[in-house]
Design a protein around this motif. Structure first.
Motif, PDB file in Angstrom:
ATOM      1  N   ARG A  68       3.054  -9.604  -1.614  1.00 44.73           N
ATOM      2  CA  ARG A  68       2.619  -9.317  -0.036  1.00 44.73           C
ATOM      3  C   ARG A  68       2.335 -10.870   0.585  1.00 44.73           C
ATOM      4  O   ARG A  68       2.990 -10.695   1.877  1.00 44.73           O
ATOM      5  CB  ARG A  68       1.058  -8.447  -0.144  1.00 44.73           C
ATOM      6  CG  ARG A  68       1.287  -6.999  -0.607  1.00 44.73           C
ATOM      7  CD  ARG A  68      -0.161  -6.649  -1.067  1.00 44.73           C
ATOM      8  NE  ARG A  68      -0.921  -6.775   0.169  1.00 44.73           N
ATOM      9  CZ  ARG A  68      -1.400  -6.135   1.065  1.00 44.73           C
ATOM     10  NH1 ARG A  68      -0.842  -4.887   1.066  1.00 44.73           N
ATOM     11  NH2 ARG A  68      -2.288  -6.295   1.926  1.00 44.73           N
ATOM     12  N   ALA A 168       1.657   2.743   4.125  1.00 44.36           N
ATOM     13  CA  ALA A 168       0.677   1.732   3.683  1.00 44.36           C
ATOM     14  C   ALA A 168      -0.813   1.680   3.953  1.00 44.36           C
ATOM     15  O   ALA A 168      -1.615   1.542   3.099  1.00 44.36           O
ATOM     16  CB  ALA A 168       1.209   0.514   4.383  1.00 44.36           C
ATOM     17  N   VAL A 169      -1.023   2.162   5.209  1.00 49.42           N
ATOM     18  CA  VAL A 169      -2.777   2.151   5.545  1.00 49.42           C
ATOM     19  C   VAL A 169      -3.200   3.601   4.875  1.00 49.42           C
ATOM     20  O   VAL A 169      -4.423   3.332   4.544  1.00 49.42           O
ATOM     21  CB  VAL A 169      -2.712   1.970   7.180  1.00 49.42           C
ATOM     22  CG1 VAL A 169      -2.342   3.476   7.800  1.00 49.42           C
ATOM     23  CG2 VAL A 169      -4.099   1.608   7.497  1.00 49.42           C
ATOM     24  N   LEU A 172      -4.351   2.125   1.723  1.00 48.15           N
ATOM     25  CA  LEU A 172      -5.537   1.231   1.907  1.00 48.15           C
ATOM     26  C   LEU A 172      -6.703   2.081   2.048  1.00 48.15           C
ATOM     27  O   LEU A 172      -7.792   1.893   1.451  1.00 48.15           O
ATOM     28  CB  LEU A 172      -5.234   0.461   2.971  1.00 48.15           C
ATOM     29  CG  LEU A 172      -6.270  -0.564   3.533  1.00 48.15           C
ATOM     30  CD1 LEU A 172      -6.772  -1.536   2.258  1.00 48.15           C
ATOM     31  CD2 LEU A 172      -5.885  -1.451   4.681  1.00 48.15           C
ATOM     32  N   HIS A 186       2.528   3.117  -4.836  1.00 41.48           N
ATOM     33  CA  HIS A 186       2.274   3.171  -3.556  1.00 41.48           C
ATOM     34  C   HIS A 186       2.861   1.775  -3.059  1.00 41.48           C
ATOM     35  O   HIS A 186       2.430   0.897  -2.558  1.00 41.48           O
ATOM     36  CB  HIS A 186       0.755   3.017  -3.148  1.00 41.48           C
ATOM     37  CG  HIS A 186       0.203   4.492  -3.739  1.00 41.48           C
ATOM     38  ND1 HIS A 186      -0.006   5.603  -2.756  1.00 41.48           N
ATOM     39  CD2 HIS A 186      -0.559   4.975  -4.891  1.00 41.48           C
ATOM     40  CE1 HIS A 186      -0.715   6.522  -3.312  1.00 41.48           C
ATOM     41  NE2 HIS A 186      -0.889   6.092  -4.678  1.00 41.48           N
ATOM     42  N   HIS A 189       2.297  -0.267   0.192  1.00 44.56           N
ATOM     43  CA  HIS A 189       1.225  -0.978   0.453  1.00 44.56           C
ATOM     44  C   HIS A 189       1.248  -2.184  -0.559  1.00 44.56           C
ATOM     45  O   HIS A 189       0.986  -3.273  -0.160  1.00 44.56           O
ATOM     46  CB  HIS A 189      -0.165  -0.439   0.124  1.00 44.56           C
ATOM     47  CG  HIS A 189      -1.368  -0.981   0.287  1.00 44.56           C
ATOM     48  ND1 HIS A 189      -2.016  -1.383   1.437  1.00 44.56           N
ATOM     49  CD2 HIS A 189      -2.201  -1.391  -0.673  1.00 44.56           C
ATOM     50  CE1 HIS A 189      -2.918  -2.321   1.170  1.00 44.56           C
ATOM     51  NE2 HIS A 189      -3.034  -2.321   0.025  1.00 44.56           N
ATOM     52  N   ASP A 257      -0.701  -3.520   8.461  1.00 47.06           N
ATOM     53  CA  ASP A 257      -0.283  -3.711   7.180  1.00 47.06           C
ATOM     54  C   ASP A 257       1.228  -3.028   6.821  1.00 47.06           C
ATOM     55  O   ASP A 257       1.315  -2.674   5.713  1.00 47.06           O
ATOM     56  CB  ASP A 257      -1.292  -3.297   6.325  1.00 47.06           C
ATOM     57  CG  ASP A 257      -1.355  -3.973   4.788  1.00 47.06           C
ATOM     58  OD1 ASP A 257      -1.049  -5.232   5.140  1.00 47.06           O
ATOM     59  OD2 ASP A 257      -1.799  -3.412   3.876  1.00 47.06           O
ATOM     60  N   GLU A 258       1.932  -3.126   7.559  1.00 47.68           N
ATOM     61  CA  GLU A 258       3.121  -2.485   7.802  1.00 47.68           C
ATOM     62  C   GLU A 258       4.226  -3.415   8.086  1.00 47.68           C
ATOM     63  O   GLU A 258       4.168  -4.057   9.027  1.00 47.68           O
ATOM     64  CB  GLU A 258       2.939  -1.070   8.739  1.00 47.68           C
ATOM     65  CG  GLU A 258       4.268  -0.273   8.949  1.00 47.68           C
ATOM     66  CD  GLU A 258       3.880   0.923   7.762  1.00 47.68           C
ATOM     67  OE1 GLU A 258       4.305   1.033   6.762  1.00 47.68           O
ATOM     68  OE2 GLU A 258       2.927   1.769   8.145  1.00 47.68           O
TER      69      GLU A 258
END
Lengths: 314, 314
Positions: A68, A168-169, A172, A186, A189, A257-258
């Motif tokens: 990440r 992604a979210v 989260l 996943h 994410h 967060d994408e």
């Protein structure tokens, strides 16, 4: 410096030397020396990855944190239509951190780096008083004058997004709710895919008039395009490549967060339905004025405000 | 994100916009786009400045911290004979930090930046759980193939140092002893001067065969040149531009936190006694073998080991 930290640093260096590919000839010198292809300009982007702000040790396995960390920088290069070339990793580590954590972190970062032929060309290491802090610099290049900026769109342009939105979210949110997730189940994410090939294709084919990645969320980053271009936009709820219903819509619009790319193109440009294996969806258009609007599922319009995605530690 | 941090970030951005000079055209975009002069290669260096490792809030006024932060990166560019062009500042700030501290920090950094025509072209800001963390990236350029590396020296070359040695670490020792110092009276520690003009002159005139800055201390950084060049060196104690006596010698050899340039040149090169107003002193030569030796004041020789300068927080 405590012995343990020295060992950590040594290990980071060794990993970078063994697995990174060398670019330029100044690596290990005072500076890295990075040649550029003739007629190219340099691209530079820097991004923090801070423990409890951008990741949590109890949620994210170390290779995901490394992945990440670099993905954030690669995505910025992608959003200019650029070619990533080298990365610099500055890492401040708490004394109690196990070496195995650092090894896996570096392995995750270098695995992604090698897929994009990006060298780890330098960086800095220090002891952190509290928590892991990584600062990633990605260096890239683009043919002079061809970087795709945020400011190049105009009313009438169509608005497109790569991939799908919200997963992604959503993952989260599950983590926040205390769920245990299998990281490999996943990937949006834990192992987001920077859209480097899509960005380069759009630049090479001169298809995009403006582009941004949506790491701050679609509504916020569309706001950046509108602001920089002095325009407004309309987004169609039913066009969004997202889970159905109101929740899916909210996650798609305001979840951050994408690492998808949001771009605009003149209406006469034929945009493929898929680029480098990634689906491309038309989701709206650029308008006069400075307002962003959402056309809801029932056809009514409302004002779309930047959702103000914040990292989960704040 | 707490309001206070948003204000801090805004202030950093505003300061950079008002006082920095723009380079390239991607500033505020996903990446900065940085053109290079034709035939140049890029130089990139990154350096942490961490509270209680590289500075202390009770010792260093904020403008000194900002100055020192950028000086570290500029000195790395200087050590390649490069031209600094842009800086990127990533700053993690604790929530309790007064805005006035950040203002003065940024002012100190930008004052030094403007003297070298360096733009603040980007960066990142975040909240820190504990302590101030800055990561500075300096981007520069050098004509292709002309960067002065650590690896270019050979036996018989003469060894030179810019400026004088030991004052920076002497001031640090006074701080450690609890003395209050007037920062402006101890510029070598609080406002070190990166030797950018000297580095560029040496490169333009093709005078230096290898070069490094001695931020880790003369003995350690000479060790890097020897290692990279596969050579040894001899240093003459009485030639060192330092305070007299054994203490002066120890500070000069092993004191770090110093931004002078250590370089080598073929013996037939005429090295000026002064370059860009900075005195240049011949302090030894490069030898065969891999050992470093010190010729003491009494003419005896001893082995010179890297002194292992560590930052004061460790």
């Amino acid at each position: 410096m405590p012995l343990k930290e020295k060992l950590l640093i040594e290990r980071v260096r060794r990993a970078a030397t063994v697995r990174g590919q060398r670019v330029g000839h100044g690596i290990g010198d005072d500076c890295a020396v990075l040649p550029l292809p003739r007629g190219h300009e340099a691209l530079v982007t820097t991004d923090f990855s801070l423990e409890d702000v951008h990741f949590r040790r109890e949620w994210h396995p170390p290779d995901s944190v490394g992945h990440r960390c670099l993905a954030r920088g690669l995505s910025d290069i992608a959003a200019m239509g650029g070619i990533p070339r080298a990365a610099f990793l500055s890492l401040a580590l708490p004394a109690e951190l196990p070496q195995s954590w650092v090894d896996k972190f570096v392995a995750g970062l270098l695995k992604l780096a090698s897929r994009f032929s990006v060298s780890l060309a330098g960086g800095d290491t220090a002891q952190s008083p509290d928590g892991i802090l990584a600062d990633i610099v990605v260096f890239g290049s683009v043919p002079a004058g061809q970087a795709i900026l945020r400011s190049g769109t105009r009313p009438g342009d169509f608005l497109y997004i790569t991939g799908t939105l919200g997963a992604a979210v959503a993952a989260l949110n599950q983590l926040r709710d205390g769920e245990k997730l299998r990281p490999r189940s996943h990937p949006k994410h834990f192992y987001p895919e920077p859209r480097v090939a899509v960005g380069q294709f759009l630049r090479e084919q001169k298809l995009a008039s403006a582009m941004i990645d949506i790491s701050d969320g679609l509504s916020t980053d569309l706001g950046h395009i509108c602001e920089e271009s002095g325009a407004g936009a309309v987004v169609y709820a039913e066009a969004l490549p997202a889970a159905s219903g109101k929740d899916g819509l909210t996650l798609a619009l305001h979840g951050g967060d994408e690492y998808e790319l949001l771009f605009t193109a003149r209406p006469n440009r034929g945009i493929p339905k898929q680029i480098a294996g990634v689906p491309i969806t038309r989701i709206g258009e650029i308008t006069r004025g400075k307002q962003m609007k959402l056309v809801c599922f029932d056809g009514t319009q409302e004002v779309l405000k930047p959702g103000g995605w914040e990292h989960f530690g704040q």
